[in-house]
Design an enzyme around this catalytic site. Structure first.
Site, mmCIF file in Angstrom:
data_model
loop_
_atom_site.group_PDB
_atom_site.id
_atom_site.type_symbol
_atom_site.label_atom_id
_atom_site.label_comp_id
_atom_site.label_asym_id
_atom_site.label_seq_id
_atom_site.Cartn_x
_atom_site.Cartn_y
_atom_site.Cartn_z
ATOM 1 N N HIS A 43 0.857 -1.192 0.000
ATOM 2 C CA HIS A 43 0.000 0.000 0.000
ATOM 3 C C HIS A 43 0.892 1.240 0.000
ATOM 4 O O HIS A 43 1.145 1.832 1.047
ATOM 5 C CB HIS A 43 -0.912 -0.008 1.232
ATOM 6 C CG HIS A 43 -1.970 1.041 1.215
ATOM 7 N ND1 HIS A 43 -3.230 0.836 1.746
ATOM 8 C CD2 HIS A 43 -1.983 2.310 0.734
ATOM 9 C CE1 HIS A 43 -3.956 1.929 1.600
ATOM 10 N NE2 HIS A 43 -3.211 2.839 0.994
ATOM 11 N N GLU A 70 -2.622 -1.685 -3.155
ATOM 12 C CA GLU A 70 -3.693 -0.893 -2.563
ATOM 13 C C GLU A 70 -3.333 0.585 -2.620
ATOM 14 O O GLU A 70 -2.154 0.941 -2.560
ATOM 15 C CB GLU A 70 -3.901 -1.278 -1.093
ATOM 16 C CG GLU A 70 -4.289 -2.708 -0.858
ATOM 17 C CD GLU A 70 -4.478 -3.014 0.623
ATOM 18 O OE1 GLU A 70 -5.074 -4.051 0.931
ATOM 19 O OE2 GLU A 70 -4.011 -2.209 1.470
ATOM 20 N N HIS A 191 -8.006 -5.749 7.583
ATOM 21 C CA HIS A 191 -7.750 -4.710 8.586
ATOM 22 C C HIS A 191 -8.011 -5.275 9.983
ATOM 23 O O HIS A 191 -9.144 -5.555 10.355
ATOM 24 C CB HIS A 191 -8.575 -3.442 8.374
ATOM 25 C CG HIS A 191 -7.913 -2.241 8.987
ATOM 26 N ND1 HIS A 191 -7.059 -1.423 8.276
ATOM 27 C CD2 HIS A 191 -7.941 -1.739 10.231
ATOM 28 C CE1 HIS A 191 -6.614 -0.450 9.049
ATOM 29 N NE2 HIS A 191 -7.121 -0.624 10.249
#
Length: 238
Positions: A43, A70, A191
């Protein structure tokens, strides 16, 4: 079996804290694959505080499993990076600049037209698209209208409430998953999933294709070692 994609952002954070190339991010990614991970997630953020843009090129050159990038597609540099590297999947996350970590999904009603445009851009390049969403049936419904291939369910609320009442914590995710299945959307999740809450979540969510896990997995590896940790996470998904 649900696939495990290891997010290696924290490895890059550790490397960047001292400069140089220790730990070697590429080697860690290859070791994760060797130890059984079915994907690698990164990410990158505009300040490059963990994953650097060059890391994405370096990883793309060697990764044999699925590569998932991401980030916020409102950043032109991110879009260019993804298109240049052609990962298996891009996950669109509505991060604000300077945000410590992702903390909400897209409002797929408000941003539907924009997301529809961006989904088309990536799909035209042959890249599978996943949209990060909260476990809200309405948001899943409108995500489907963008043409996305998958959604990624934001699981912080589930993880936060797991020990208080895990059945209550997962109920909205089950409803969102049923709606996604009905609409033909693939389901990812991520997450704050960890060795305590992952198995119950994976067993509860119908059609769960992939989980992306970084912080907890890397933290566990400090005590258990990376190979053992990845094996333990894979066992939770079996």
């Amino acid at each position: 079996m649900t696939k495990l994609s290891v997010n290696i952002n924290k490895i890059a954070t550790l490397r960047n804290s001292r400069g140089g190339n220790n730990p070697d991010l590429v080697k860690v990614a290859l070791d994760c694959e060797r130890f059984g991970a079915q994907g690698i997630t990164v990410h990158p953020r505009p300040d490059e505080r963990h994953i650097r843009y060059q890391d994405v090129y370096d990883l793309k050159a060697v990764i044999a499993t699925e590569f998932n990038i991401e980030g916020n597609c409102k950043e032109d540099k991110f879009v260019d990076l993804v298109l240049a590297n052609q990962p298996a999947q891009v996950t669109l996350v509505p991060d604000a600049e300077g945000q410590i970590t992702s903390n909400h999904g897209w409002d797929t009603i408000k941003h539907k037209d924009y997301l529809k445009e961006m989904v088309a851009v990536f799909q035209k390049a042959g890249i599978r698209v996943s949209i990060f969403v909260d476990p809200v049936v309405e948001m899943v419904e409108h995500a489907a209208e963008t043409g996305t291939d998958r959604i990624e369910l934001y699981t912080e609320a589930y993880a936060h409430n797991y020990f208080a009442d895990r059945e209550k914590a997962v109920v909205n995710y089950i409803a969102a998953a049923h709606k996604a299945n009905a609409l033909g959307l693939g389901i990812n999740a991520g997450h704050d999933l960890d060795l305590h809450n992952l198995h119950y979540f994976a067993q509860s969510i119908p059609g769960l294709l992939e989980v992306s896990i970084g912080h907890a997995l890397i933290s566990d590896a400090l005590y258990l070692g990376l190979e053992t940790t990845i094996q333990k996470y894979l066992q939770q998904l079996a």
